[in-house]
Scaffold this motif. Structure first.
Motif, PDB file in Angstrom:
ATOM      1  N   UNK A 182      -3.869   7.846  -1.308  1.00 52.62           N
ATOM      2  CA  UNK A 182      -2.535   8.280  -0.242  1.00 52.62           C
ATOM      3  C   UNK A 182      -1.588   9.286  -0.721  1.00 52.62           C
ATOM      4  N   UNK A 183      -1.274   8.826  -2.047  1.00 49.26           N
ATOM      5  CA  UNK A 183      -0.423   9.851  -2.392  1.00 49.26           C
ATOM      6  C   UNK A 183      -1.168  11.224  -2.658  1.00 49.26           C
ATOM      7  N   UNK A 184      -2.135  11.475  -3.184  1.00 47.80           N
ATOM      8  CA  UNK A 184      -3.388  12.623  -4.424  1.00 47.80           C
ATOM      9  C   UNK A 184      -3.742  13.190  -2.285  1.00 47.80           C
ATOM     10  N   UNK A 185      -3.040  12.443  -1.718  1.00 47.43           N
ATOM     11  CA  UNK A 185      -3.514  13.386   0.113  1.00 47.43           C
ATOM     12  C   UNK A 185      -2.598  13.920   0.473  1.00 47.43           C
ATOM     13  N   UNK A 186      -1.623  13.458   0.668  1.00 47.13           N
ATOM     14  CA  UNK A 186      -0.690  13.664   1.394  1.00 47.13           C
ATOM     15  C   UNK A 186       0.336  14.248   0.374  1.00 47.13           C
ATOM     16  N   UNK A 187       1.169  13.687  -0.412  1.00 45.26           N
ATOM     17  CA  UNK A 187       2.409  13.978  -0.601  1.00 45.26           C
ATOM     18  C   UNK A 187       1.814  15.114  -2.202  1.00 45.26           C
ATOM     19  N   UNK A 188       0.489  14.569  -2.256  1.00 45.58           N
ATOM     20  CA  UNK A 188       0.693  15.944  -3.406  1.00 45.58           C
ATOM     21  C   UNK A 188       0.673  17.628  -2.282  1.00 45.58           C
TER      22      UNK A 188
END
Length: 295
Positions: A284-290
């Motif tokens: 989720x972090x790589x998909x949205x935060x990045x």
């Protein structure tokens, strides 16, 4: 435009030989234990492994029907958000101050790095002694200002203790990366903004922090994984999951049920759930935060 330079191996087997040590380490220390945990989560066995029964998803059903296990989700979420949030904020502030220090900079930076050399269990014991209700120096100071400290009985105080200990232990790691990121920012950009009339806060939020976003994103992922896994020794040394189970995060409950309660099937199922949660959070972090990271 210069042609892209590519390295070609003369032998087809050489790349595989170079990759073999890393593949072996990942297989032995990650994929093999993960596979074993997944297999054991579908079984029920006694503490000595002499009796094994295939139970399918029964271990998972019992887990999610257990109010204590569901409470550990809330505790883990609260703990991980506090550890990651406070750790990043404090280390960023320290890195900003260290980047501005001229005299004694080497000593200042060395003192900030020292906590990372302390083992997690030792860090937990240090904070336990400082906050011990009867002999702790910090608890004595708190009593002088009218605060009765006893983390053995007060759940909020126990959570505060383990959060502070976990943040202190990992703050050096965050500090090093933030300091390296700050020192890589061209001074000409900050000087140009200052000439244009931008104040310190405006320069930080408009120039410095956006350029630190790759470092911040990396540390966010690392700190979440740290809070979920590497804080076990700190909690075990300070509160042992107490009072009651109010500081028993998921990784500590895996240990408690497996090694103290000797419920190996439930412990294995919990480890699978924990692994799935961490993988999902990372994705989720790589998909949205990045998407908000400026490279």
């Amino acid at each position: 435009m210069a042609a892209e330079k590519r390295v070609r191996f003369r032998s087809w087997w050489l790349p595989w030989v170079l990759l073999a040590p890393q593949v072996a380490v990942i297989t032995i220390f990650f994929f093999w234990p993960a596979g074993q945990a997944l297999l054991q989560s579908l079984q029920q066995q006694d503490a000595f492994g002499t009796s094994v029964e295939w139970v399918g998803l029964d271990n998972f059903r019992r887990l999610f029907d257990d109010p204590g296990y569901m409470a550990s989700f809330r505790i883990t979420a609260q703990f991980s958000i506090l550890v990651a949030g406070l750790g990043l904020l404090l280390s960023l502030a320290l890195a900003v101050f260290a980047d501005r220090v001229v005299r004694g900079a080497a000593v200042y930076k060395t003192l900030l790095i020292w906590p990372y050399a302390v083992a997690p269990a030792i860090a937990g014991v240090l904070w336990l002694f400082m906050f011990a209700p009867s002999i702790g120096i910090v608890s004595y100071w708190l009593r002088q200002v009218g605060i009765e400290w006893n983390h053995l009985l007060d759940s909020d105080q126990a959570m505060t203790l383990v959060v502070f200990a976990a943040v202190w232990k990992h703050i050096s790691y965050n500090f090093l990366f933030f300091l390296a990121g700050l020192q890589s920012i061209p001074r000409s950009l900050i000087e140009a903004a200052a000439i244009d009339g931008a104040g310190p806060w405006r320069r930080f939020w408009s120039i410095v922090f956006p350029l630190l976003s790759p470092t911040t994103f990396f540390l966010l992922v690392i700190n979440m994984v740290y809070a979920f896994f590497d804080t076990f020794a700190i909690i075990d040394a300070t509160t042992e999951g107490g009072p009651g189970k109010d500081t028993a995060i998921l990784v500590y409950k895996v240990y408690y049920d497996g090694f103290k309660a000797l419920d190996l099937g439930s412990s294995a199922a919990q480890s699978v759930v924990l692994m799935a949660i961490v993988i999902a959070l990372t994705v989720i972090q790589f998909r949205y935060v990045e998407k908000k990271v400026n490279y």
